[in-house]
Design a protein around this motif. Structure first.
Motif, PDB file in Angstrom:
ATOM      1  N   SER A  69       0.820  -1.211   0.000  1.00  0.00           N
ATOM      2  CA  SER A  69       0.000   0.000   0.000  1.00  0.00           C
ATOM      3  C   SER A  69       0.856   1.264   0.000  1.00  0.00           C
ATOM      4  CB  SER A  69      -0.947   0.006   1.199  1.00  0.00           C
ATOM      5  OG  SER A  69      -0.198  -0.026   2.409  1.00  0.00           O
ATOM      6  N   ALA A  70       2.057   1.188   0.572  1.00  0.00           N
ATOM      7  CA  ALA A  70       2.938   2.349   0.625  1.00  0.00           C
ATOM      8  C   ALA A  70       3.882   2.413  -0.578  1.00  0.00           C
ATOM      9  CB  ALA A  70       3.756   2.323   1.918  1.00  0.00           C
ATOM     10  N   GLY A  71       3.846   1.419  -1.458  1.00  0.00           N
ATOM     11  CA  GLY A  71       4.736   1.393  -2.622  1.00  0.00           C
ATOM     12  C   GLY A  71       5.119  -0.023  -2.972  1.00  0.00           C
ATOM     13  N   THR A  72       6.354  -0.397  -2.671  1.00  0.00           N
ATOM     14  CA  THR A  72       6.849  -1.736  -2.976  1.00  0.00           C
ATOM     15  C   THR A  72       7.581  -2.296  -1.766  1.00  0.00           C
ATOM     16  OG1 THR A  72       7.141  -1.141  -5.304  1.00  0.00           O
ATOM     17  CG2 THR A  72       8.328  -3.077  -4.530  1.00  0.00           C
ATOM     18  N   LEU A  73       7.274  -3.541  -1.433  1.00  0.00           N
ATOM     19  CA  LEU A  73       7.962  -4.255  -0.363  1.00  0.00           C
ATOM     20  C   LEU A  73       9.086  -5.057  -0.999  1.00  0.00           C
ATOM     21  CD1 LEU A  73       8.141  -5.277   2.593  1.00  0.00           C
ATOM     22  CD2 LEU A  73       6.558  -7.105   1.905  1.00  0.00           C
ATOM     23  N   MET A  74      10.307  -4.888  -0.506  1.00  0.00           N
ATOM     24  CA  MET A  74      11.445  -5.648  -0.992  1.00  0.00           C
ATOM     25  C   MET A  74      11.821  -6.674   0.077  1.00  0.00           C
ATOM     26  SD  MET A  74      15.234  -4.435  -2.235  1.00  0.00           S
ATOM     27  CE  MET A  74      15.843  -4.015  -0.605  1.00  0.00           C
ATOM     28  N   ALA A 103      17.129   5.639   3.244  1.00  0.00           N
ATOM     29  CA  ALA A 103      17.252   7.092   3.397  1.00  0.00           C
ATOM     30  C   ALA A 103      17.159   7.787   2.043  1.00  0.00           C
ATOM     31  CB  ALA A 103      18.562   7.435   4.084  1.00  0.00           C
ATOM     32  N   PHE A 104      17.712   7.173   1.010  1.00  0.00           N
ATOM     33  CA  PHE A 104      17.703   7.764  -0.333  1.00  0.00           C
ATOM     34  C   PHE A 104      16.297   7.846  -0.909  1.00  0.00           C
ATOM     35  CE2 PHE A 104      17.987   7.294  -4.976  1.00  0.00           C
ATOM     36  CZ  PHE A 104      18.731   8.427  -5.276  1.00  0.00           C
ATOM     37  N   VAL A 105      15.490   6.804  -0.721  1.00  0.00           N
ATOM     38  CA  VAL A 105      14.152   6.781  -1.322  1.00  0.00           C
ATOM     39  C   VAL A 105      13.077   7.387  -0.414  1.00  0.00           C
ATOM     40  CG1 VAL A 105      14.679   4.804  -2.791  1.00  0.00           C
ATOM     41  CG2 VAL A 105      13.635   4.421  -0.562  1.00  0.00           C
ATOM     42  N   ALA A 106      13.445   7.729   0.815  1.00  0.00           N
ATOM     43  CA  ALA A 106      12.464   8.303   1.760  1.00  0.00           C
ATOM     44  C   ALA A 106      12.050   9.704   1.349  1.00  0.00           C
ATOM     45  CB  ALA A 106      13.052   8.329   3.166  1.00  0.00           C
TER      46      ALA A 106
END
Length: 106
Positions: A69-74, A103-106
């Motif tokens: 729901s927040a994007g993609t789970l890795m 931190a980069f994708v936050a």
């Protein structure tokens, strides 16, 4: 000093090879590579991992991607280590990398 990728050569397909090199925070040079065993776009990467200095110590990395729901789970899994010390060292390295990625994708 922050880790820097010096080179990255990627042939992202089943049977394709990759090689990356980088310098650690303390200035030590590293080089690793392997072969992609399975590539499913937007879903799965499975590849071997071996340091250039110890190519006989090949391990296996599996990364799954799932909609969330927040994007993609890795989901990251690294297995088949030579010994417990190798496992622990990889855990520290990957944890540092994943923290930086977060931190980069936050």
């Amino acid at each position: 000093m922050k880790p820097a990728t010096l080179t990255a050569e990627l042939d992202v397909r089943s049977g394709g090879r990759y090689r990356i090199s980088f310098v650690s925070d303390d200035g030590e040079y590293f080089e690793a590579g392997g072969t992609y065993r399975e590539v499913v776009p937007n879903e799965l990467l499975v590849f071997t991992w071996a340091w250039h200095s110890t190519p006989e110590r090949e391990s296996l990395v599996t990364i799954s991607f799932k909609p969330d729901s927040a994007g993609t789970l890795m989901i990251f899994h690294h297995a088949q280590f030579f010994d417990e010390a190798a496992r622990d060292n990889h855990r520290r390295g990957w944890s540092s990398f994943l923290d930086k990625l977060d931190a980069f994708v936050a």
